[in-house]
Scaffold this active site. Sequence first.
Site, PDB file in Angstrom:
ATOM      1  N   TYR A 180       1.004  -0.954   0.005  1.00 43.14           N
ATOM      2  CA  TYR A 180      -0.317   0.105  -0.130  1.00 43.14           C
ATOM      3  C   TYR A 180       1.089   1.131  -0.262  1.00 43.14           C
ATOM      4  O   TYR A 180       0.473   1.814  -0.924  1.00 43.14           O
ATOM      5  CB  TYR A 180      -1.091   1.131   0.882  1.00 43.14           C
ATOM      6  CG  TYR A 180      -1.810   1.014   1.666  1.00 43.14           C
ATOM      7  CD1 TYR A 180      -3.004   1.527   0.821  1.00 43.14           C
ATOM      8  CD2 TYR A 180      -1.582   1.724   2.298  1.00 43.14           C
ATOM      9  CE1 TYR A 180      -3.899   2.446   0.910  1.00 43.14           C
ATOM     10  CE2 TYR A 180      -2.403   3.575   2.373  1.00 43.14           C
ATOM     11  CZ  TYR A 180      -3.368   3.806   1.518  1.00 43.14           C
ATOM     12  OH  TYR A 180      -3.941   4.545   2.335  1.00 43.14           O
ATOM     13  N   LYS A 202       0.895   4.029  -3.234  1.00 41.39           N
ATOM     14  CA  LYS A 202       0.248   5.392  -2.109  1.00 41.39           C
ATOM     15  C   LYS A 202       1.403   6.488  -2.610  1.00 41.39           C
ATOM     16  O   LYS A 202       0.929   7.715  -3.136  1.00 41.39           O
ATOM     17  CB  LYS A 202      -0.148   5.137  -1.247  1.00 41.39           C
ATOM     18  CG  LYS A 202      -1.217   5.132  -1.643  1.00 41.39           C
ATOM     19  CD  LYS A 202      -2.138   5.477  -2.196  1.00 41.39           C
ATOM     20  CE  LYS A 202      -3.740   4.895  -1.787  1.00 41.39           C
ATOM     21  NZ  LYS A 202      -4.899   5.577  -2.326  1.00 41.39           N
TER      22      LYS A 202
END
Length: 301
Positions: free
Chosen positions: A171, A175
């Site tokens: 993640y 991001k």
Amino acid sequence: MSGIVRDRVVIVTGAGRGLGRAHALAFAREGAAVVVNDVGVALDGSGHSMGPAQQVVDEITEQGGRAVANTDDVADWEGAANLVATALDTYGRLDVLVNNAGFLRDRMLVNLAEDEWDAVMRVHLKGHFAPMRHAAAHWRAESKAGRQPDARVINTSSGAGLLGSIGQGNYSAAKAGIAGLTIVAAAEFARYGITVNAIAPAARTRMTEQAFAEDMAVPDGGFDAMAPENVSPLVVWLGSPESAGVTGRVFEVEGGQVSLATGWHHGPRRDKGARWEPAELGPVVEELIAEAPEPEPVYGA
């Protein structure tokens, strides 16, 4: 309401719940027509349902707004193209794309499986690129035809992408990629009348219930600092004509706080004027680290 985005057409991905739902409702309240995109999957990416998107559409139309549901997979190339076509076919134009869709497959890196890495990269990173690519192609064609757009892209990064987060390597990497993609797109798209910015929000959603569990209690009668609705005003402003001079920026948003993330920048340096020998570099690196500010800690460290 001010009507700051009155008559603009907005796509919000992942808009069936959480932040996306809050964004869609906020845009509609300010006069925009909204394409509510959500594939209706569970937090782990399983399943498929039109229910969440249609529920948000119903909320908007019951309040006198304009909205249409779309359940295309934003990380699928044809699905992303169809999402943009939904806006154009329904409302005849597109002004704003809010990339928000995502899910989690959290695990420590030593336990992270290949499919868990690939799935998060696909939904977050490709799921930002594909809709942006198709929207930008439309806006570029409009620009070349002499109809210069006043278009906006608002991407969704994360504090995990800016600083890192233990147990969220996939993640965090996705991001961080979105933040990098944002600044490149801003530079490339400016000539076509398109601004591109990103937010790094902290809010209570399905994705953050565990991470923010200790911070989610709301005092009686107090301000709910973790409500996703706190993030949406900045997103709506970034989608408005007023934000025309702002591009290539990443904003952190939490509760009543808005801040500008400054990102990577050139720090202290030493220049020998020739190639370094490996044995020379220990003291050099020590000096550079001593002169540089301490890095922000990784979340969870």
